[in-house]
Write an enzyme that holds these catalytic residues in place. Structure first.
Site, PDB file in Angstrom:
ATOM      1  N   LYS A   1       0.781  -1.156   0.061  1.00 18.37           N
ATOM      2  CA  LYS A   1      -0.168   0.118  -0.174  1.00 18.37           C
ATOM      3  C   LYS A   1       0.801   1.222   0.035  1.00 18.37           C
ATOM      4  O   LYS A   1       0.507   2.149  -0.816  1.00 18.37           O
ATOM      5  CB  LYS A   1      -0.933  -0.009   1.187  1.00 18.37           C
ATOM      6  CG  LYS A   1      -1.431   1.148   1.567  1.00 18.37           C
ATOM      7  CD  LYS A   1      -2.374   1.239   2.585  1.00 18.37           C
ATOM      8  CE  LYS A   1      -1.582   1.671   3.905  1.00 18.37           C
ATOM      9  NZ  LYS A   1      -1.495   3.074   4.250  1.00 18.37           N
TER      10      LYS A   1
ATOM     11  N   ASP B   1      -4.159   7.800  10.531  1.00 15.58           N
ATOM     12  CA  ASP B   1      -4.346   7.174  11.519  1.00 15.58           C
ATOM     13  C   ASP B   1      -4.054   7.995  13.040  1.00 15.58           C
ATOM     14  O   ASP B   1      -3.283   8.779  12.906  1.00 15.58           O
ATOM     15  CB  ASP B   1      -3.493   5.905  11.800  1.00 15.58           C
ATOM     16  CG  ASP B   1      -3.750   4.992  10.784  1.00 15.58           C
ATOM     17  OD1 ASP B   1      -4.948   4.878  10.205  1.00 15.58           O
ATOM     18  OD2 ASP B   1      -2.847   4.100  10.339  1.00 15.58           O
TER      19      ASP B   1
END
Length: 445
Positions: free
Chosen positions: A32, A126
């Protein structure tokens, strides 16, 4: 459960029923953290670019969506992305992407080079600690950009970016990537000192070199980039995901299982493999991957310090903490990259883990969080049996760690907030099932 969590703990979730040690084989997906940056790099040219091994996950889909919004046309099938951006139609990344991930900030270079202006929302990602973008903005200013912040947007203009000598106070992955993208078409030479050297960054550099950029890598974390006038299309296969390899390896070892991870690279996992051996587990390097296995009675406590590459990656920390709950003795994990990455341990304690947090730099030399009152060290007392429960996921890596905890716990677990996990892991349900875990998707979006 507080009000915010109770809202999350409803609707679509994973239901997990452990069935013993994890055994079998999985195959890694594309990384990713490499794929999203290479998709953005395609904006630096008006020619077709072909990327293979792109994971079909939320973060890559979001990145494709941003590229489409500014003018890209693409097809995506079976992991192959063909993308062409003949013209930048508008230089703005929609505010709808605010808070979803940190990818928008990397659009500065391509939009400035091809339009002279970039409007980018304040980035999210995050909740693992402050990730200020000062390094990014300071580098852009040095390269000739005019930057203004209006509300939740950065408005950046530049007739032409030029080379600069840039020192990063910390070897930030994102800042290094941003400067690489900006420097590739900038006038003159750009030097990045104290650059991040993660494998995903090297993979981005290979893409930029294929496009025509001239990049020199020196031995002291220094990159020298000679900008060119025009970049061309490319074909590239994205490297496999080393964090996915670590995550599944930790799950297998923690369960006392035995599994082969196809595509796992010894070179990119060198530091992790050392810790696997020290904790009392075993691995076997084969031509096409690595086999991991363990005897749970032989797992023993160790100390770990996270660091930038080639150190122990911060994204590996949470999965390894779960593993350490099954190791006999007192383990210590010292986090030096993000100051707030142990928030996920509260849920683990509810499941039976014996974990204490500390503001001190335990077992290691003082780090940059020394005496700043951040809970950046973690003590894990093992071995502790875990019990199933209802879990709410706060971020990608913690999310996978909860799946590991659920896989080795006694009883059924329900894991909510699974969109965080699906941001970063492709086909995770079938991969866990191939290792013998009973895992199902329940509820509706």
């Amino acid at each position: 459960m507080n009000t915010e969590k109770s809202k999350v703990a409803q609707g679509r979730h994973y239901e997990i029923k452990p069935k013993g040690p994890l055994k079998g084989e999985i195959e890694l997906s594309g990384a990713k953290n490499a794929a999203t940056k290479q998709i953005i790099a395609s904006l630096l040219t008006d020619e077709e670019c072909v990327l293979e091994n792109i994971p079909d996950i939320l973060d890559t889909r979001l990145t494709m969506g941003m590229c489409h919004d500014v003018g890209s046309e693409f097809s995506f099938k079976n992991g192959v992305l063909k993308i062409t951006t003949k013209k930048i139609k508008k230089p703005e990344i929609s505010a709808s992407y605010t808070g979803r991930n940190r990818v928008p900030i990397l659009f500065f270079g391509p939009l400035l080079h091809r339009y002279g202006k970039a409007i980018v929302p304040v980035v999210g990602g995050d909740k693992i600690g402050k990730r200020p973008i000062d390094f990014h903005l300071n580098a852009l200013k040095k390269m000739g950009a005019d930057i203004k912040k209006r509300g939740s947007k950065y408005i950046v203009r530049a007739k032409k970016l030029h080379g600069a000598d840039i020192f990063l106070p910390f070897p930030s992955v994102g800042a290094t990537e941003n400067v690489l993208l900006c420097a590739s078409l900038a006038e003159g030479r750009t030097i990045i000192r104290n650059a991040a050297i993660e494998p995903e960054i090297i993979d981005l550099m290979l893409v930029l070199q294929k496009m025509g950029t001239i990049i020199e890598i020196r031995s002291d974390r220094t990159f020298v980039i000679k900008g060119v006038k025009k970049l061309k299309g490319f074909k590239h296969r994205v490297i496999l995901d080393r964090t996915e390899a670590v995550s599944f390896a930790c799950a297998v070892v923690a369960s006392g299982g035995d599994a082969f991870i196809k595509g796992a690279s010894q070179l990119n996992l060198l530091t992790f493999l050392n810790k696997i051996r020290l904790v009392g587990a075993e691995f076997e390097v084969k031509e096409d991957g690595i086999r991991f296995w363990s005897n749970p009675r032989k797992l023993k406590a160790i100390s770990i310090e996270t660091n930038v590459h080639p150190g122990f990656m911060t994204d590996w920390q949470a999965p390894f903490v779960i593993l350490l709950t099954q190791a006999k003795g007192e383990s210590v994990v010292h986090e030096t990259v993000f100051e707030n990455r142990f928030g996920y341990t509260n849920e683990l304690v509810k499941m039976g883990a014996n974990i204490k947090l500390s503001t001190r730099c335990l077992n290691f030399d003082p780090c940059r969080f020394y005496q700043k009152n951040f809970f950046h060290s973690c003590i894990i007392f093992g071995k502790t049996p875990l019990k199933g429960g209802t879990i709410v996921v706060p971020d990608i890596r913690a999310g996978f760690s909860y799946l590991i905890a659920a896989a080795i716990a006694k009883g059924t677990s329900k894991v909510y907030g699974i969109e965080h996990i699906e941001r970063g892991y492709e086909n995770i349900i079938n991969k866990f099932k191939s290792l013998g875990l009973e895992i199902k998707v329940r509820g509706k979006v």
